[in-house]
Design an enzyme around this catalytic site. Structure first.
Site, short mmCIF file in Angstrom:
data_model
loop_
_atom_site.label_atom_id
_atom_site.label_comp_id
_atom_site.label_asym_id
_atom_site.label_seq_id
_atom_site.Cartn_x
_atom_site.Cartn_y
_atom_site.Cartn_z
N ASP A 154 44.23 46.32 37.77
CA ASP A 154 42.68 46.08 38.55
C ASP A 154 41.71 45.28 37.39
O ASP A 154 41.70 46.00 36.46
CB ASP A 154 41.95 47.16 39.04
CG ASP A 154 41.12 46.98 40.12
OD1 ASP A 154 40.30 46.27 39.86
OD2 ASP A 154 41.09 47.79 41.25
N SER B 28 38.95 42.53 41.98
CA SER B 28 39.35 43.41 42.86
C SER B 28 39.16 43.03 44.34
O SER B 28 39.47 41.99 44.46
CB SER B 28 38.68 44.80 42.79
OG SER B 28 39.49 45.92 43.21
#
Length: 257
Positions: free
Chosen positions: A154, A42
């Protein structure tokens, strides 16, 4: 660790809290600890990529201070999400050029999730901007990033503090930076707040197990900070530096003893 101390460094996710990673890089620089391998999930993949392609902490700090953290996406129409984070990809390309992960001066791995199969995907080759987009793609908010016919989102869903890519290299010591270990969750103000709370609130136990083999886990004290308040970026950088410096100094001293 000798005078040419070096570590493998895993940088975890945590939205705007990721600015604290810059403070960790500052501490490493002051202690003359080099980084021989990097992994990121991320926002950690963004900071790791900048460092892997040769940027120093001061340059990354300037980027973090100038970055409009809430303007990393553009509205798009998709059945899978309201927003596209292509703008984030354009920012990475502006900063690094059109580069491939394998071209980095320091070995780099970026963790994402294949939302079609539920698999963890570790990206070590390919376009670095696309990889950062995928690793930072919040499901249901952002449209998935398609790479090699996979729908990627993600990496927080699989491994928020990505130690496993470093373990494959086998060169210790390994240092992990966990942005969420001390986080205090607050009532969400919007759907992004809600989803971030949902993702990260489930991670603590899993992250603790996934990082057991780290030589040093830096669990930054970021409980007072918001996941989305960009006004706190300078304080986040300073906190990352202040909290990590004594831990990294001890790691270096222990290696020299």
């Amino acid at each position: 660790m000798d005078k040419k101390a070096s570590i493998g460094l895993a940088l975890g996710g945590g939205a705007v809290l990721g600015a604290a990673h810059v403070g960790v890089l500052r501490a490493l620089d002051e202690l003359a600890i080099e980084v021989h391998a990097l992994s990121g999930t991320s926002i950690g993949s963004f900071i790791a990529s900048l460092r892997a392609f040769g940027m120093g902490w001061r340059e990354i700090e300037n980027i973090a201070l100038d970055l409009d953290w809430l303007d990393l996406s553009g509205l798009t129409l998709s059945q899978f999400g309201l927003l596209s984070n292509k703008k984030f990809g354009r920012i990475v390309r502006k900063l690094l050029g059109k580069r491939r992960i394998e071209e980095a001066s320091v070995p780099l791995a970026i963790v994402a999730t294949d939302i079609g199969s539920g698999e963890k995907i570790v990206l070590k080759q390919g376009d670095v901007a696309e990889a950062v987009m995928a690793s930072s793609c919040i499901p249901a908010v952002f449209k998935p990033v398609e790479i090699s016919e996979r729908m990627l989102v993600d990496g927080v869903l699989m491994e928020n503090v990505p130690l496993s890519p470093l373990l494959e290299l086998g060169r210790r010591p390994f240092v992990c930076v966990d942005l969420m270990g001390s986080h205090i969750f607050r009532k969400p103000d919007n759907i992004v707040d809600l989803l971030l709370n949902a993702f990260y609130s489930t991670l603590k136990a899993t992250t603790a197990m996934q990082t057991e083999e780290a030589d040093l886990k830096i669990e930054l004290d970021l409980g007072a900070f918001s996941l989305v308040d960009t006004r706190q970026v300078p304080q986040l950088i300073e906190t990352g530096y202040r909290d990590s410096l004594p831990l990294l100094r001890q790691l270096k001293d222990d290696g020299n003893s």
